[in-house]
Write a protein that holds these residues in place. Structure first.
Motif, PDB file in Angstrom:
ATOM      1  N   TYR A  84       0.848  -1.179   0.000  1.00  0.00           N
ATOM      2  CA  TYR A  84       0.000   0.000   0.000  1.00  0.00           C
ATOM      3  C   TYR A  84       0.892   1.240   0.000  1.00  0.00           C
ATOM      4  O   TYR A  84       2.052   1.213   0.409  1.00  0.00           O
ATOM      5  CB  TYR A  84      -0.917   0.015   1.223  1.00  0.00           C
ATOM      6  CG  TYR A  84      -0.203  -0.260   2.518  1.00  0.00           C
ATOM      7  CD1 TYR A  84       0.409   0.770   3.236  1.00  0.00           C
ATOM      8  CD2 TYR A  84      -0.137  -1.551   3.023  1.00  0.00           C
ATOM      9  CE1 TYR A  84       1.063   0.520   4.414  1.00  0.00           C
ATOM     10  CE2 TYR A  84       0.531  -1.811   4.215  1.00  0.00           C
ATOM     11  CZ  TYR A  84       1.131  -0.772   4.901  1.00  0.00           C
ATOM     12  OH  TYR A  84       1.798  -1.024   6.066  1.00  0.00           O
ATOM     13  N   THR A  85       0.346   2.345  -0.454  1.00  0.00           N
ATOM     14  CA  THR A  85       1.088   3.597  -0.450  1.00  0.00           C
ATOM     15  C   THR A  85       0.134   4.756  -0.231  1.00  0.00           C
ATOM     16  O   THR A  85      -0.986   4.756  -0.746  1.00  0.00           O
ATOM     17  CB  THR A  85       1.855   3.797  -1.775  1.00  0.00           C
ATOM     18  OG1 THR A  85       2.488   5.085  -1.763  1.00  0.00           O
ATOM     19  CG2 THR A  85       0.928   3.738  -2.972  1.00  0.00           C
ATOM     20  N   ARG A  87       0.352   8.826  -0.646  1.00  0.00           N
ATOM     21  CA  ARG A  87       1.205   9.878  -1.180  1.00  0.00           C
ATOM     22  C   ARG A  87       0.914  11.207  -0.469  1.00  0.00           C
ATOM     23  O   ARG A  87      -0.239  11.568  -0.257  1.00  0.00           O
ATOM     24  CB  ARG A  87       0.995  10.032  -2.686  1.00  0.00           C
ATOM     25  CG  ARG A  87       1.477   8.819  -3.460  1.00  0.00           C
ATOM     26  CD  ARG A  87       1.107   8.906  -4.924  1.00  0.00           C
ATOM     27  NE  ARG A  87       1.818   9.965  -5.618  1.00  0.00           N
ATOM     28  CZ  ARG A  87       3.024   9.830  -6.145  1.00  0.00           C
ATOM     29  NH1 ARG A  87       3.675   8.680  -6.035  1.00  0.00           N
ATOM     30  NH2 ARG A  87       3.601  10.823  -6.782  1.00  0.00           N
ATOM     31  N   SER A 102       6.040   9.197  -0.536  1.00  0.00           N
ATOM     32  CA  SER A 102       5.192   8.002  -0.585  1.00  0.00           C
ATOM     33  C   SER A 102       5.386   7.224   0.710  1.00  0.00           C
ATOM     34  O   SER A 102       6.489   6.732   0.992  1.00  0.00           O
ATOM     35  CB  SER A 102       5.553   7.128  -1.780  1.00  0.00           C
ATOM     36  OG  SER A 102       5.177   7.743  -2.988  1.00  0.00           O
ATOM     37  N   VAL A 104       4.992   4.045   2.860  1.00  0.00           N
ATOM     38  CA  VAL A 104       4.862   2.619   2.539  1.00  0.00           C
ATOM     39  C   VAL A 104       5.312   1.776   3.724  1.00  0.00           C
ATOM     40  O   VAL A 104       5.870   2.277   4.703  1.00  0.00           O
ATOM     41  CB  VAL A 104       5.718   2.257   1.301  1.00  0.00           C
ATOM     42  CG1 VAL A 104       5.261   3.022   0.070  1.00  0.00           C
ATOM     43  CG2 VAL A 104       7.198   2.522   1.568  1.00  0.00           C
ATOM     44  N   ILE A 109       7.203  -2.961   0.269  1.00  0.00           N
ATOM     45  CA  ILE A 109       7.631  -2.283  -0.958  1.00  0.00           C
ATOM     46  C   ILE A 109       8.825  -2.983  -1.562  1.00  0.00           C
ATOM     47  O   ILE A 109       8.985  -3.053  -2.792  1.00  0.00           O
ATOM     48  CB  ILE A 109       7.944  -0.787  -0.684  1.00  0.00           C
ATOM     49  CG1 ILE A 109       8.132  -0.019  -1.996  1.00  0.00           C
ATOM     50  CG2 ILE A 109       9.169  -0.631   0.180  1.00  0.00           C
ATOM     51  CD1 ILE A 109       6.901   0.137  -2.821  1.00  0.00           C
ATOM     52  N   LEU A 188      10.591   7.872  -0.119  1.00  0.00           N
ATOM     53  CA  LEU A 188       9.825   6.831   0.569  1.00  0.00           C
ATOM     54  C   LEU A 188       9.923   7.048   2.071  1.00  0.00           C
ATOM     55  O   LEU A 188      11.020   7.180   2.619  1.00  0.00           O
ATOM     56  CB  LEU A 188      10.358   5.442   0.212  1.00  0.00           C
ATOM     57  CG  LEU A 188      10.237   5.013  -1.252  1.00  0.00           C
ATOM     58  CD1 LEU A 188      10.972   3.695  -1.473  1.00  0.00           C
ATOM     59  CD2 LEU A 188       8.777   4.868  -1.655  1.00  0.00           C
ATOM     60  N   TYR A 191       4.883   4.271   6.521  1.00  0.00           N
ATOM     61  CA  TYR A 191       3.442   4.530   6.608  1.00  0.00           C
ATOM     62  C   TYR A 191       2.987   4.636   8.059  1.00  0.00           C
ATOM     63  O   TYR A 191       2.151   5.501   8.384  1.00  0.00           O
ATOM     64  CB  TYR A 191       2.675   3.415   5.897  1.00  0.00           C
ATOM     65  CG  TYR A 191       1.175   3.545   6.029  1.00  0.00           C
ATOM     66  CD1 TYR A 191       0.455   4.387   5.192  1.00  0.00           C
ATOM     67  CD2 TYR A 191       0.472   2.822   7.005  1.00  0.00           C
ATOM     68  CE1 TYR A 191      -0.921   4.520   5.316  1.00  0.00           C
ATOM     69  CE2 TYR A 191      -0.902   2.946   7.140  1.00  0.00           C
ATOM     70  CZ  TYR A 191      -1.596   3.790   6.290  1.00  0.00           C
ATOM     71  OH  TYR A 191      -2.958   3.926   6.423  1.00  0.00           O
TER      72      TYR A 191
END
Length: 379
Positions: A84-85, A87, A102, A104, A109, A188, A191
């Motif tokens: 999942y990402t 942004r 992003s 993640v 990833i 990156l 999350y």
């Protein structure tokens, strides 16, 4: 003197005229090289994947999807990996200096898209060291002048729970991408850190990235994923990376058509200039052409001589223009999505050969059909 030497000397007979014609050809192919590189990079012709799938909200890419969709997608036996990402757009120092973060899961990833992004185990471990760690793409790092270990601040559209829009990160590493066509103009982040700190849209994501198993049709898998959420509040649209990029650009304009019109206009103009110039050059050499015919030059050799001259001029000018286009893509390509691929190069070579032959046909046949008597009268 060899046939090639004769052709080359004739091409350089009027040096200023030849240089100006080569310059015009070079400008035309510089335009073609840059526009074709833009199409190649932005439409994913060189780097976008047909197999890697993106799952977005059907109502709009900017709308969120529930995090809970992850387990339902991963449960499909034809899914090799899914990540999942979320942004987060923002800027650094000034509003025009836009960057994208992003958010993640590091291990996910790496499994789903690690090969394409060039994510090594060392980079993933560095990202997992702390919640404020980020991995920065090479293109973004070079554009901003960032280095590993540097602390950076991003002012984002995403508000934090304390009301602030300022996010602070530490650069844990720089990822290179699999090749020059890979987009690395983003960073990156983790999350869990972003999700815990943001004030809105908690436990939601912007998209899921799905890698099908070997031998599985990406189109069939995309349809099956969308069917899973057909009756849900947030329906999905699943597309390959290449399909998404092409659809995204078509929202603004038909880039391919625009490029074709611009390049076509440039080539038609240069074709008219080159044909007129070569016709004038042949008229200047009527007497010499008559002498060559008397010495035994056949019509075919005269045609080959004129065609060789035009090919020489187009080759020198075209190679110069393409060389400048290549230098431009190396310097500004990563920031503007320019990819001077092998396909662009091969098409350019074919166009150079085609235009060179097309330009020389009328002057060559004019020289071949010139009667010897008429040629001598010109002196």
């Amino acid at each position: 003197m060899t046939f090639f030497d004769l052709m080359r000397r004739n091409a350089w007979r009027k040096r200023l005229r030849s240089v100006l014609l080569m310059f015009s050809v070079g400008i035309a192919f510089l335009i073609y090289g840059l526009t074709a590189s833009f199409v190649s990079g932005s439409q994913g012709a060189a780097g976008a994947s047909d197999n890697l799938l993106g799952v977005f909200n059907k109502s709009g890419r900017g709308l969120p999807l529930p995090f809970a969709y992850l387990n339902r997608i991963a449960a499909d036996g034809d899914v090799a990996a899914v990540v999942y990402t979320a942004r987060m757009r923002g800027f650094v120092e000034v509003a025009k200096n836009v960057v994208v973060v992003s958010a993640v899961d590091p291990s996910a990833i790496a499994a789903a898209n690690g090969k394409e992004l060039g994510l090594t185990p060392e980079l993933i471990a560095a990202l997992e060291e702390g919640g404020d760690r980020v991995l920065v793409g090479r293109a973004l790092a070079e554009a901003q002048g960032w280095s590993v270990g540097q602390r950076i601040g991003v002012t984002s559209q995403v508000m934090k729970e304390d009301g602030s829009r300022d996010w602070t990160f530490v650069i844990a590493g720089i990822f290179e991408g699999a090749d020059a066509s890979t987009d690395t103009y983003f960073m990156l982040a983790r999350y869990d850190t972003i999700n815990a700190a943001r004030a809105r849209d908690k436990d939601t994501v912007d998209a899921f990235v799905v890698r099908p198993r070997e031998g599985v049709s990406s189109g069939l898998l995309a349809a099956r994923i969308d069917a899973l959420f057909a009756n849900s509040a947030a329906q999905t649209r699943t597309q390959s990376e290449k399909q998404f990029l092409e659809a995204f650009l078509r929202q603004f304009a038909d880039v391919g058509l625009i490029v074709s019109l611009v390049v076509g206009a440039a080539f038609v103009t240069i074709l008219m200039i080159a044909v007129n110039t070569m016709l004038f050059a042949v008229r200047e050499r009527r007497f010499e052409i008559g002498v060559m015919k008397v010495l035994g030059f056949s019509g075919g050799r005269i045609i080959a001589l004129i065609l060789g001259e035009t090919l020489f001029i187009f080759a020198v000018g075209g190679v110069g223009g393409l060389f400048l286009a290549k230098l431009a893509t190396l310097s500004i390509g990563p920031a503007f999505g320019l990819v001077f691929s092998a396909e662009v190069l091969l098409k350019s070579v074919a166009i150079i050969a085609g235009l060179g032959l097309l330009t020389g046909l009328l002057p060559a046949f004019s020289a071949m059909r010139l009667p010897i008597v008429n040629a001598f009268r010109s002196r």
